[in-house]
Structures are given as structure tokens and as C-alpha cells.
Design an enzyme around this catalytic site. Structure first.
Site, PDB file in Angstrom:
ATOM      1  N   ALA A  65       0.796  -1.228   0.000  1.00  0.00           N
ATOM      2  CA  ALA A  65       0.000   0.000   0.000  1.00  0.00           C
ATOM      3  C   ALA A  65       0.840   1.295   0.000  1.00  0.00           C
ATOM      4  O   ALA A  65       0.663   2.148  -0.876  1.00  0.00           O
ATOM      5  CB  ALA A  65      -0.981  -0.033   1.171  1.00  0.00           C
ATOM      6  N   ASP A 263      -3.816  -2.750   4.027  1.00  0.00           N
ATOM      7  CA  ASP A 263      -4.051  -2.004   2.783  1.00  0.00           C
ATOM      8  C   ASP A 263      -5.093  -0.907   2.947  1.00  0.00           C
ATOM      9  O   ASP A 263      -5.076   0.088   2.242  1.00  0.00           O
ATOM     10  CB  ASP A 263      -4.475  -2.948   1.665  1.00  0.00           C
ATOM     11  CG  ASP A 263      -3.271  -3.709   1.148  1.00  0.00           C
ATOM     12  OD1 ASP A 263      -2.938  -4.744   1.741  1.00  0.00           O
ATOM     13  OD2 ASP A 263      -2.639  -3.222   0.196  1.00  0.00           O
TER      14      ASP A 263
HETATM   15  O1  MRU Z   1      -1.037  -7.305  -3.453  1.00  0.00           O
HETATM   16  P1  MRU Z   1       0.040  -6.615  -2.675  1.00  0.00           P
HETATM   17  O2  MRU Z   1       1.358  -7.315  -2.756  1.00  0.00           O
HETATM   18  O3  MRU Z   1       0.119  -5.154  -3.040  1.00  0.00           O
HETATM   19  O4  MRU Z   1      -0.460  -6.705  -1.165  1.00  0.00           O
HETATM   20  C1  MRU Z   1       0.341  -6.128  -0.167  1.00  0.00           C
HETATM   21  C2  MRU Z   1      -0.176  -6.314   1.202  1.00  0.00           C
HETATM   22  O5  MRU Z   1      -1.213  -6.898   1.415  1.00  0.00           O
HETATM   23  C3  MRU Z   1       0.608  -5.673   2.300  1.00  0.00           C
HETATM   24  O6  MRU Z   1       0.529  -6.413   3.474  1.00  0.00           O
HETATM   25  C4  MRU Z   1       0.031  -4.281   2.576  1.00  0.00           C
HETATM   26  O7  MRU Z   1      -0.027  -3.544   1.402  1.00  0.00           O
HETATM   27  C5  MRU Z   1       0.785  -3.523   3.587  1.00  0.00           C
HETATM   28  S1  MRU Z   1       2.352  -3.007   2.963  1.00  0.00           S
HETATM   29  C6  MRU Z   1       3.141  -2.118   4.154  1.00  0.00           C
END
Ligand code: MRU
Length: 372
Positions: A65, A263
Site C-alpha cells: 500500500a 491495505d
Molecule cells: O497485493 P500486494 O502485494 O500489493 O499486497 C500487499 C499487502 O497486502 C501488504 O501487506 C500491505 O499492502 C501492507 S504493505 C506495508
């Protein structure tokens, strides 16, 4: 209750290798570490157009995110840098169209919209003629410089937030603990350091000797490809497990705390994170293990009342059937269901770690206080 701590000590990570950063802006170029190539290849790609940044976000070349937010802010600046309009109104209209387009890349991580909105607010704060340049051409250049400054500020603030969450998160942990994490909320997912991996890096520097279990995180394997890569690169003791092994390591007493990213956190403390997080949270509750969700304030969305209103991205079934495998691992064309995220209800979250403090239930009241 909100507990604040040694926020922004600014000491950072003094590990043996320079911490990798997924988004770089150097010599007027926007460079993104292509995370789809990790762990095999470390390659930065240049983003030149709005289509480039859209594709990079959509295909998870940049993901996580906060990193999506940082990349989107710079991407919007890069696309706006090429605009040559006849006046402010046209500039603002075209800027808005680019912003809306980039915002269609992925729906769940609120940092994408947060960063794009912040860039647009910056533009609108410089309304026509407000910068007193003698001509529109000069005003346009000034506006572009200010937009770049805003993108840089977003990146710097995220880095500082990660350090603050690192210190606060570490205050919840004890030496020698076993920690389980899901997906990747590390330096690759942020401007630098990570959200829930930041305390692990700080602990590593201070002799905490954590033992980390990284869930592989099907189907896109962020735990296997990214978390185990970035932690082992910095010398952290990390053991990779398949997602369906989390219960076993918890039952054997190997896990003292679960740390995950987020997210989008709704106003009531329900938190959307990578698919599989909910299962880990339910298990943690069963085994009496604290479950900490790390969410910088840029990830907290008070306009979304609860997790029920969070839009969950659904991705191509091919990611389940074959992607990352040499051969298909399922019959071709088999029906699939591939939600990229799930929502962990606030009742499973022991505390939310933000850069402004550690937030405990009741979340509806206490999250709001962060923004007062
Ligand atoms: O699909 P992604 O790889 O973008 O998902 C990422 C996550 O779910 C992370 O845990 C979240 O974005 C937090 S990142 C600090």
C-alpha cells in the site's frame, strides 16, 4: 487508548547492506524495482508515461500500500510534467483525468487514492495566478516543481512513518521472540524500512534475535519471493512456511506475536490486508497470540465505516492455475475465485501500530483521535 512512544528518533537502519528502496527518483527519472522479477533479478524499470505507472501498479511491479502511494504520486508528476496547456484550467482538467486513470489500477489499498488526492489538492492550492508568475508558461513550470516537491514529501513522510512504527512496534516485542508475518509489509512495500518489518530490522540491529516465520502467501508468493528475500538479505533469521503450516507453528509454541501490514483500515478498525490474513488472525486468537496490524495514518480511511464497505480486488484466475509455476498446476480453464485481500475484523486485532502511536480498542473512538 493510544500509546505514543519514541516517535521519529530518526536513527534509521544501520544494517550491513543499504536497505533497498522500491521507488527511486533520480536525475529526473522515476525508477521502480520490478518486484515481479524478485528474488531472481534486481532490476529497476523507468516509468515515462501514465500508462507505464498504471501497468506497474496493476501487475504488481510495485506493490504494497504505501509504496503504491509513493509510486503513484511520482507517476502522476511524471505524466503532468509532459503537459503543455494554454492555461491553468486546462492543466487542472488534464491533470484530473490522469489522476483518475492511475486510480483505476487497483481498488483496495487506500494509499493509492490518498496520494493521488493529495497531489491534486496541492495543484488546487496553487489556483490560477496564485503564484504570481509573469506568464502562464512560467506559472506552469512553477506548478510542476511544486508537484515534484509534494511527491518527494509523500515519500519522505512515509519513510519517517516507517521508522516511527519500527520503534513503537519494537516496544511490543521481547528478545528472542518468534514472529509470524504474512505477505510482505517490508521495505519493498513502502518508501523504506517497511511497516511491520521495521521493528524486526530495528530489533536485528539491537540484538533482539527474533526468529521470523514468513508465510509464503499464495497465490502471488509475496512472502516467499519478497519477505524471505529482504529479511535474509539483512541477516534476519527467517524460516519460510507454506500458508497452511501457520497453525502448526503456532500450536508448537514457536510464535509469540503476529505482525502484519494493512491495505485499508476502516473507521471501526477492520483491516483489509493480503488474502490469508484473516485466517492467521483467527488462528492467533485461538492460540492466544497477540495479533498486531501496522497501518500508517495514510492507510486509515475514516470515510469507510467498516470492512464491509472495502472494495476487494479480484484478480485473474491464471495467478492460481499457473503463474510462478513452470507448468499449469490446475486443469486449464478450471473455475477460480481469486480475491487479493480479505478483511480482518477488529475483534481479532490486539493493537494497531501507526506512526502516531499504538492504538487499542475501542477502535472507532481511538482511531479518530489520531486525526484530531
Ligand atoms: O497485493 P500486494 O502485494 O500489493 O499486497 C500487499 C499487502 O497486502 C501488504 O501487506 C500491505 O499492502 C501492507 S504493505 C506495508
Amino acid at each position: 487508548m493510544i500509546r505514543t512512544g519514541a516517535i521519529g528518533t530518526g536513527r534509521g537502519w544501520k544494517g550491513r547492506t543499504p536497505m533497498i528502496t522500491p521507488v527511486r527518483f533520480e536525475k529526473e527519472k522515476l525508477l521502480i524495482l520490478d518486484q515481479t522479477l524478485l528474488p531472481g533479478e534486481e532490476k529497476y524499470i523507468e516509468i515515462r508515461t501514465k500508462e507505464d505507472i498504471w501497468r506497474a501498479i496493476k501487475t504488481l511491479q510495485v506493490r504494497g500500500a504505501p509504496a503504491i502511494g509513493v509510486a503513484a504520486a511520482f507517476g502522476l508528476y511524471i505524466a503532468a510534467r509532459d503537459l503543455e496547456t494554454d492555461g491553468y484550467e486546462d492543466f487542472a482538467r488534464e491533470f484530473h483525468q490522469i489522476k483518475e486513470y492511475i486510480g483505476t489500477a487497483r481498488p483496495t489499498a487506500v494509499n493509492l487514492f490518498w496520494a493521488l488526492d493529495r497531489m491534486e489538492r496541492k495543484l488546487l492550492s496553487m489556483g490560477d495566478g496564485l503564484c504570481f508568475a509573469p506568464s502562464w508558461r512560467q506559472e506552469q513550470e512553477y506548478i510542476k516543481e511544486e508537484l515534484l516537491k509534494e511527491a518527494r514529501a509523500i515519500r519522505e513522510e512515509d519513510e519517517a512513518a516507517c521508522l516511527a512504527m519500527g520503534e513503537l512496534g519494537l516496544s511490543l516485542l521481547k528478545k528472542g521472540m518468534g514472529i509470524l508475518t504474512h505477505c510482505n509489509a517490508g521495505t519493498l512495500a513502502t518508501a523504506k524500512y517497511g511497516t511491520c518489518l521495521a521493528p524486526i530490522y530495528l530489533g536485528q540491529e539491537r540484538g533482539y534475535d527474533f526468529r521470523v516465520f514468513a508465510d509464503e502467501t499464495r497465490p502471488l508468493l509475496q512472502g516467499a519471493r519478497l519477505t524471505s528475500w529482504e529479511l535474509s538479505r539483512e541477516g534476519v533469521d527467517v524460516t519460510l512456511i507454506c500458508d497452511n503450516m501457520a497453525a502448526t507453528v503456532m500450536k508448537r509454541g514457536s510464535v509469540d506475536a503476529v505482525l502484519v501490514g494493512c491495505d485499508r483500515m476502516a473507521a471501526n478498525g477492520d483491516g483489509a490486508n493480503k488474502i490469508g490474513t484473516l485466517g492467521v488472525a483467527v488462528l492467533a486468537k485461538e492460540y492466544g497470540i497477540p495479533f498486531y496490524m501496522f497501518a500508517p495514518t495514510s492507510t486509515i480511511d475514516l470515510n469507510t465505516p467498516s470492512g464491509d464497505e472495502i472494495v476487494i480486488e479480484e484478480r485473474d484466475g491464471q495467478e492460481i492455475r499457473q503463474l510462478w509455476y513452470e507448468k499449469p498446476m490446475a486443469p486449464s480453464g478450471i473455475k477460480t475465485y481469486n480475491p487479493a485481500f480479505d478483511v480482518t475484523g477488529n475483534q481479532y486485532i490486539t493493537a494497531v501500530v501507526t506512526e502516531k502511536g499504538i492504538v487499542y480498542p475501542p477502535y472507532k473512538e481511538n482511531l479518530k483521535k489520531l486525526f484530531e
